[in-house]
Write a protein that holds these residues in place. Structure first.
Motif, PDB file in Angstrom:
ATOM      1  N   MET A 100       0.834  -1.157   0.000  1.00 58.00           N
ATOM      2  CA  MET A 100       0.000   0.000   0.000  1.00 58.00           C
ATOM      3  C   MET A 100       0.892   1.237   0.000  1.00 58.00           C
ATOM      4  N   ALA A 101       0.576   2.164  -0.859  1.00 53.27           N
ATOM      5  CA  ALA A 101       1.407   3.355  -0.998  1.00 53.27           C
ATOM      6  C   ALA A 101       1.098   4.373   0.093  1.00 53.27           C
ATOM      7  N   LYS A 102       2.095   5.124   0.466  1.00 57.00           N
ATOM      8  CA  LYS A 102       1.935   6.168   1.459  1.00 57.00           C
ATOM      9  C   LYS A 102       1.297   7.390   0.801  1.00 57.00           C
ATOM     10  N   ARG A 103       0.406   8.048   1.522  1.00 55.22           N
ATOM     11  CA  ARG A 103      -0.228   9.245   0.995  1.00 55.22           C
ATOM     12  C   ARG A 103       0.770  10.388   0.935  1.00 55.22           C
ATOM     13  N   THR A 104       0.559  11.257  -0.004  1.00 60.87           N
ATOM     14  CA  THR A 104       1.408  12.436  -0.078  1.00 60.87           C
ATOM     15  C   THR A 104       0.934  13.457   0.947  1.00 60.87           C
ATOM     16  N   GLN A 105       1.799  14.378   1.246  1.00 57.74           N
ATOM     17  CA  GLN A 105       1.460  15.430   2.198  1.00 57.74           C
ATOM     18  C   GLN A 105       0.301  16.272   1.674  1.00 57.74           C
ATOM     19  N   GLU A 106       0.284  16.535   0.381  1.00 56.85           N
ATOM     20  CA  GLU A 106      -0.791  17.334  -0.212  1.00 56.85           C
ATOM     21  C   GLU A 106      -2.136  16.629  -0.082  1.00 56.85           C
ATOM     22  N   ALA A 107      -2.143  15.304  -0.264  1.00 54.46           N
ATOM     23  CA  ALA A 107      -3.384  14.545  -0.137  1.00 54.46           C
ATOM     24  C   ALA A 107      -3.900  14.588   1.296  1.00 54.46           C
ATOM     25  N   TYR A 108      -2.996  14.482   2.252  1.00 53.16           N
ATOM     26  CA  TYR A 108      -3.376  14.531   3.668  1.00 53.16           C
ATOM     27  C   TYR A 108      -3.958  15.896   4.016  1.00 53.16           C
ATOM     28  N   ILE A 109      -3.298  16.957   3.569  1.00 49.73           N
ATOM     29  CA  ILE A 109      -3.778  18.314   3.841  1.00 49.73           C
ATOM     30  C   ILE A 109      -5.142  18.524   3.202  1.00 49.73           C
ATOM     31  N   SER A 110      -5.305  18.065   1.991  1.00 52.58           N
ATOM     32  CA  SER A 110      -6.579  18.190   1.296  1.00 52.58           C
ATOM     33  C   SER A 110      -7.688  17.462   2.055  1.00 52.58           C
ATOM     34  N   GLN A 111      -7.389  16.277   2.529  1.00 49.28           N
ATOM     35  CA  GLN A 111      -8.382  15.515   3.280  1.00 49.28           C
ATOM     36  C   GLN A 111      -8.770  16.234   4.568  1.00 49.28           C
ATOM     37  N   MET A 112      -7.806  16.784   5.274  1.00 51.35           N
ATOM     38  CA  MET A 112      -8.093  17.490   6.515  1.00 51.35           C
ATOM     39  C   MET A 112      -8.932  18.746   6.251  1.00 51.35           C
ATOM     40  N   GLU A 113      -8.630  19.466   5.169  1.00 47.71           N
ATOM     41  CA  GLU A 113      -9.396  20.666   4.836  1.00 47.71           C
ATOM     42  C   GLU A 113     -10.830  20.325   4.452  1.00 47.71           C
ATOM     43  N   LYS A 114     -11.018  19.252   3.702  1.00 42.86           N
ATOM     44  CA  LYS A 114     -12.369  18.839   3.306  1.00 42.86           C
ATOM     45  C   LYS A 114     -13.166  18.368   4.510  1.00 42.86           C
ATOM     46  N   THR A 115     -12.513  17.672   5.419  1.00 46.49           N
ATOM     47  CA  THR A 115     -13.187  17.215   6.628  1.00 46.49           C
ATOM     48  C   THR A 115     -13.572  18.410   7.497  1.00 46.49           C
ATOM     49  N   ALA A 116     -12.693  19.393   7.596  1.00 45.98           N
ATOM     50  CA  ALA A 116     -12.999  20.603   8.359  1.00 45.98           C
ATOM     51  C   ALA A 116     -14.181  21.343   7.736  1.00 45.98           C
ATOM     52  N   ALA A 117     -14.228  21.414   6.424  1.00 42.34           N
ATOM     53  CA  ALA A 117     -15.336  22.085   5.750  1.00 42.34           C
ATOM     54  C   ALA A 117     -16.654  21.355   6.012  1.00 42.34           C
ATOM     55  N   TYR A 118     -16.613  20.026   6.046  1.00 37.24           N
ATOM     56  CA  TYR A 118     -17.803  19.238   6.348  1.00 37.24           C
ATOM     57  C   TYR A 118     -18.323  19.569   7.747  1.00 37.24           C
ATOM     58  N   TRP A 119     -17.424  19.588   8.741  1.00 37.56           N
ATOM     59  CA  TRP A 119     -17.840  19.848  10.114  1.00 37.56           C
ATOM     60  C   TRP A 119     -18.312  21.286  10.286  1.00 37.56           C
ATOM     61  N   LYS A 120     -17.716  22.225   9.565  1.00 34.92           N
ATOM     62  CA  LYS A 120     -18.152  23.628   9.621  1.00 34.92           C
ATOM     63  C   LYS A 120     -19.573  23.753   9.087  1.00 34.92           C
ATOM     64  N   LYS A 121     -19.850  23.090   7.982  1.00 29.79           N
ATOM     65  CA  LYS A 121     -21.183  23.123   7.392  1.00 29.79           C
ATOM     66  C   LYS A 121     -22.204  22.504   8.351  1.00 29.79           C
ATOM     67  N   LYS A 122     -21.833  21.393   8.957  1.00 29.64           N
ATOM     68  CA  LYS A 122     -22.714  20.728   9.909  1.00 29.64           C
ATOM     69  C   LYS A 122     -22.950  21.618  11.130  1.00 29.64           C
ATOM     70  N   ALA A 123     -21.920  22.280  11.627  1.00 34.17           N
ATOM     71  CA  ALA A 123     -22.044  23.167  12.781  1.00 34.17           C
ATOM     72  C   ALA A 123     -22.953  24.349  12.463  1.00 34.17           C
ATOM     73  N   ASP A 124     -22.796  24.931  11.285  1.00 30.65           N
ATOM     74  CA  ASP A 124     -23.646  26.056  10.900  1.00 30.65           C
ATOM     75  C   ASP A 124     -25.113  25.638  10.846  1.00 30.65           C
ATOM     76  N   ARG A 125     -25.369  24.443  10.338  1.00 33.18           N
ATOM     77  CA  ARG A 125     -26.734  23.937  10.253  1.00 33.18           C
ATOM     78  C   ARG A 125     -27.325  23.721  11.653  1.00 33.18           C
TER      79      ARG A 125
END
Length: 65
Positions: free
Chosen positions: A1-26
């Motif tokens: 299994m290949a290791k994720r790149t740093q950019e992929a990890y950062i992207s995932q964290m930002e998308k997850t944060a955006a999901y929780w922000k949207k949920k919190a606003d709702r």
């Protein structure tokens, strides 16, 4: 299994944060428009998670993951 790149990890964290922000606003909107107090608690927890994931993305950007 290949290791994720740093950019992929950062992207995932930002998308997850955006999901929780949207949920919190709702949840906050539910709390303001209803008489139920438990929505404020849900909103607070969701805002905390959004902040946590944004901090993870920032830390990965500065120091790697």
């Amino acid at each position: 299994m290949a290791k994720r790149t740093q950019e992929a990890y950062i992207s995932q964290m930002e998308k997850t944060a955006a999901y929780w922000k949207k949920k919190a606003d709702r949840e906050y909107a539910y709390a303001k428009n209803s008489n139920d107090g438990y929505h404020y608690g849900y909103a607070k927890k969701a805002y905390e998670k959004a902040k946590e994931f944004n901090e993870r993305a920032d830390n990965a950007r500065l120091h790697g993951y």
